[in-house]
Design an enzyme around this catalytic site. Structure first.
Site, PDB file in Angstrom:
ATOM      1  N   ASP A  38      46.125 109.182  45.539  1.00  0.00           N
ATOM      2  CA  ASP A  38      46.920 107.972  45.922  1.00  0.00           C
ATOM      3  C   ASP A  38      48.527 108.067  45.817  1.00  0.00           C
ATOM      4  O   ASP A  38      49.029 108.089  46.945  1.00  0.00           O
ATOM      5  CB  ASP A  38      46.311 106.724  47.133  1.00  0.00           C
ATOM      6  CG  ASP A  38      46.340 105.666  45.119  1.00  0.00           C
ATOM      7  OD1 ASP A  38      46.895 106.362  44.313  1.00  0.00           O
ATOM      8  OD2 ASP A  38      46.228 104.489  44.955  1.00  0.00           O
ATOM      9  N   GLY A 123      38.206  93.611  35.515  1.00  0.00           N
ATOM     10  CA  GLY A 123      38.585  94.557  34.927  1.00  0.00           C
ATOM     11  C   GLY A 123      37.877  95.239  35.079  1.00  0.00           C
ATOM     12  O   GLY A 123      37.844  96.460  34.391  1.00  0.00           O
ATOM     13  N   LEU A 126      36.539  98.063  40.374  1.00  0.00           N
ATOM     14  CA  LEU A 126      36.047  97.727  41.699  1.00  0.00           C
ATOM     15  C   LEU A 126      37.192  97.180  42.356  1.00  0.00           C
ATOM     16  O   LEU A 126      37.348  96.613  43.041  1.00  0.00           O
ATOM     17  CB  LEU A 126      34.962  97.130  41.765  1.00  0.00           C
ATOM     18  CG  LEU A 126      33.859  97.853  41.013  1.00  0.00           C
ATOM     19  CD1 LEU A 126      32.417  97.583  40.512  1.00  0.00           C
ATOM     20  CD2 LEU A 126      33.189  99.068  41.136  1.00  0.00           C
ATOM     21  N   SER A 129      41.932  92.682  41.846  1.00  0.00           N
ATOM     22  CA  SER A 129      42.907  92.014  42.147  1.00  0.00           C
ATOM     23  C   SER A 129      43.323  92.767  43.570  1.00  0.00           C
ATOM     24  O   SER A 129      43.893  91.353  44.141  1.00  0.00           O
ATOM     25  CB  SER A 129      43.950  93.039  41.217  1.00  0.00           C
ATOM     26  OG  SER A 129      43.710  94.015  41.110  1.00  0.00           O
ATOM     27  N   GLU A 167      51.373  93.226  44.302  1.00  0.00           N
ATOM     28  CA  GLU A 167      50.918  94.642  43.279  1.00  0.00           C
ATOM     29  C   GLU A 167      52.076  94.810  41.947  1.00  0.00           C
ATOM     30  O   GLU A 167      52.387  95.129  41.310  1.00  0.00           O
ATOM     31  CB  GLU A 167      49.995  94.759  42.418  1.00  0.00           C
ATOM     32  CG  GLU A 167      49.197  95.369  41.857  1.00  0.00           C
ATOM     33  CD  GLU A 167      47.767  95.403  41.538  1.00  0.00           C
ATOM     34  OE1 GLU A 167      47.084  94.421  42.730  1.00  0.00           O
ATOM     35  OE2 GLU A 167      47.548  96.204  40.675  1.00  0.00           O
ATOM     36  N   ASP A 179      43.357 101.255  47.226  1.00  0.00           N
ATOM     37  CA  ASP A 179      42.591  99.848  46.846  1.00  0.00           C
ATOM     38  C   ASP A 179      42.688  98.423  47.773  1.00  0.00           C
ATOM     39  O   ASP A 179      41.501  98.369  48.732  1.00  0.00           O
ATOM     40  CB  ASP A 179      42.611  99.213  45.375  1.00  0.00           C
ATOM     41  CG  ASP A 179      42.630 100.744  44.267  1.00  0.00           C
ATOM     42  OD1 ASP A 179      42.014 101.602  44.995  1.00  0.00           O
ATOM     43  OD2 ASP A 179      43.301  99.895  43.174  1.00  0.00           O
ATOM     44  N   TYR A 229      48.934 104.043  33.204  1.00  0.00           N
ATOM     45  CA  TYR A 229      48.431 104.670  34.317  1.00  0.00           C
ATOM     46  C   TYR A 229      50.253 104.813  34.860  1.00  0.00           C
ATOM     47  O   TYR A 229      50.429 106.070  35.354  1.00  0.00           O
ATOM     48  CB  TYR A 229      48.176 103.425  34.918  1.00  0.00           C
ATOM     49  CG  TYR A 229      47.841 103.742  36.708  1.00  0.00           C
ATOM     50  CD1 TYR A 229      46.758 103.942  37.402  1.00  0.00           C
ATOM     51  CD2 TYR A 229      49.047 103.639  37.312  1.00  0.00           C
ATOM     52  CE1 TYR A 229      46.530 104.326  39.111  1.00  0.00           C
ATOM     53  CE2 TYR A 229      49.054 103.703  38.894  1.00  0.00           C
ATOM     54  CZ  TYR A 229      47.321 104.199  39.987  1.00  0.00           C
ATOM     55  OH  TYR A 229      47.576 104.314  40.416  1.00  0.00           O
TER      56      TYR A 229
HETATM   57  C1  GLA Z   1      44.112 102.530  40.738  1.00  0.00           C
HETATM   58  C2  GLA Z   1      44.947 102.565  41.829  1.00  0.00           C
HETATM   59  C3  GLA Z   1      44.292 102.708  42.832  1.00  0.00           C
HETATM   60  C4  GLA Z   1      44.608 103.974  42.158  1.00  0.00           C
HETATM   61  C5  GLA Z   1      43.978 104.636  41.508  1.00  0.00           C
HETATM   62  C6  GLA Z   1      42.890 106.091  41.143  1.00  0.00           C
HETATM   63  O1  GLA Z   1      42.889 102.034  41.222  1.00  0.00           O
HETATM   64  O2  GLA Z   1      45.170 100.775  42.006  1.00  0.00           O
HETATM   65  O3  GLA Z   1      46.027 102.835  43.959  1.00  0.00           O
HETATM   66  O4  GLA Z   1      46.087 104.962  42.268  1.00  0.00           O
HETATM   67  O5  GLA Z   1      43.680 103.161  40.641  1.00  0.00           O
HETATM   68  O6  GLA Z   1      42.855 106.759  41.880  1.00  0.00           O
END
Ligand code: GLA
Length: 395
Positions: A38, A123, A126, A129, A167, A179, A229
């Site tokens: 994304d 956490g 899924l 947040s 966020e 998400d 990340y």
């Molecule tokens: C988390 C991030 C998303 C996406 C995924 C990995 O869920 O919030 O934006 O980058 O990781 O695909």
């Protein structure tokens, strides 16, 4: 809690009568394929879940947002004149972030009382947040618009983007848009094929003909996930800069085709950076193939692409780890499981598998058992259907 229990819990906490309490909800999500794409302008294919955050809400006429949750002792008051100052709250920062972003858009934030009830495990990858952010933004947006005489349906895409900004800029997590978009825009019975470059999307009926989606929680908390990340994001940006010398028109990694990548990958000296880009380029291609397969009713191909996605996340993107790999490995040993992968950011959290309906119970007990033997952890399993995105609940 069901809605009437939640209304009653609200009244027990804040007083008044149940008839004045509104309830808004936003779901968690599971991503079927298209991971870590994304924020590279790529494709994702998430499904909104039945697990959700519900918010019982009522205006209080003051300038304070009072928040509480049905499963936490914490009660927090957010002064709407000081919304910038709640960034380090352990619980309440997502809510404050959303209100702060709305205020920055010039909106007047009304004082209100809110009681949260979450069924998305925290956490777990899924998107608990995102569910909190989107449910909060729908609540505040509804109150603000109604005060101005606007009773039109909410602009859920705007609320998804606002929640993502909260966020990113308030909570300091540089997540992509998947998400919040899935939580806001989900549709019962459908997955969302989303193009993160321009946010165009299509609902794809999740017709699984004799199969079921099984989500399994490793129950390994993803510590360090945020810093890793952000590290991955930086590596992708570094790869793009180099690949642009060969594909100058590319604005994000998704703009680079598999063929263009294969021709240009030799330009990337740093092996790790090359591996990250390789994952993203091929993962975008897999999403396109997966959506085609699902639309054609070809579930075995869909499942194989999911498994290939996991292997790439394990070997090239390096975001899986022992628990996720074990859970996927055990799932794939089972008769009736046609695909399995980690879902979400990784480093812990959940897997998603496609399992023959008739074999799902056996799958859950055997995989649970072997996972426990090998890791000492006990997995949780969920079989949620594809649900609607954010909305006000009236029943
Ligand atoms: C988390 C991030 C998303 C996406 C995924 C990995 O869920 O919030 O934006 O980058 O990781 O695909």
């Amino acid at each position: 809690m069901n809605i009437s229990e939640l209304r009653e819990a609200f009244v027990a906490l804040y007083g008044g009568s149940v008839g004045d309490v509104r309830v808004f909800a936003a779901p968690g999500r599971v991503n079927l394929i298209g991971e870590h794409t994304d924020y590279n302008g790529g494709y994702v294919f998430p499904v909104a879940l039945q697990m959700r955050t519900a918010v019982a809400a009522r205006l209080n006429g003051g300038s304070v947002i009072r928040i509480a949750a049905t499963d936490l002792p914490d009660r927090v008051e957010l002064d709407t004149d000081k919304l910038d100052s709640y960034r380090s709250l352990k619980w309440g920062n997502y809510q404050a972030g959303v209100a702060y972003m709305m205020q920055r858009e010039g909106l007047e934030i009304p004082g209100c009382d809110l009681l949260y009830d979450d069924t998305v495990p925290h956490g777990s990858g899924l998107s608990s947040s995102a569910a909190i952010e989107v449910a909060t933004s729908l609540t505040l947006d509804t109150f603000i618009r109604e005060k101005n005489g606007d009773f039109a349906p909410p602009d859920l895409k705007r609320l998804a983007l606002l929640s993502q900004r909260a966020e990113n800029e308030y909570c300091g997590v540089s997540c992509g848009v998947m998400d919040q978009f899935a939580s806001a825009m989900g549709k019962e019975g459908n997955a969302i094929f989303l193009d993160c470059r321009d946010l165009s999307y299509q609902y794809v009926p999740l017709t699984l003909k004799g199969y079921r989606i099984v989500i399994a929680n490793t129950n390994k908390k993803h510590s360090l996930a945020a810093s890793k990340y952000n590290e991955r994001r930086a590596e992708c940006e570094a790869a793009l800069e180099i690949l642009k010398t060969s594909v100058p028109e590319a604005t994000c990694l998704r703009d680079i085709s598999v063929k263009q990548f294969e021709d240009a990958k030799g330009l990337i000296d740093n092996e790790q950076v090359r591996m990250r880009a390789e994952h993203v380029v091929y993962e975008c291609d897999r999403v396109l193939k997966a959506v085609k397969a699902l639309t054609a009713g070809d579930l075995p191909t869909f499942g194989k692409l999911m498994t290939a996605s996991h292997i790439s996340l394990r070997d090239l993107y390096e975001v899986t780890g022992f628990e996720l790999d074990t859970l996927v490995g055990e799932a794939l040993k089972m008769d009736g499981c046609i695909g399995s992968r980690m879902t979400g950011a990784g480093f812990g959290g959940c897997t998603v598998s496609i399992v023959e309906e008739a074999k799902a119970d056996a799958f859950i007990s055997s995989v649970g058992e072997s996972y426990r033997k090998r890791t000492g952890l006990s997995a949780d399993f969920y079989t949620s259907l594809a649900a609607d995105g954010a909305k006000e609940l009236t029943r």
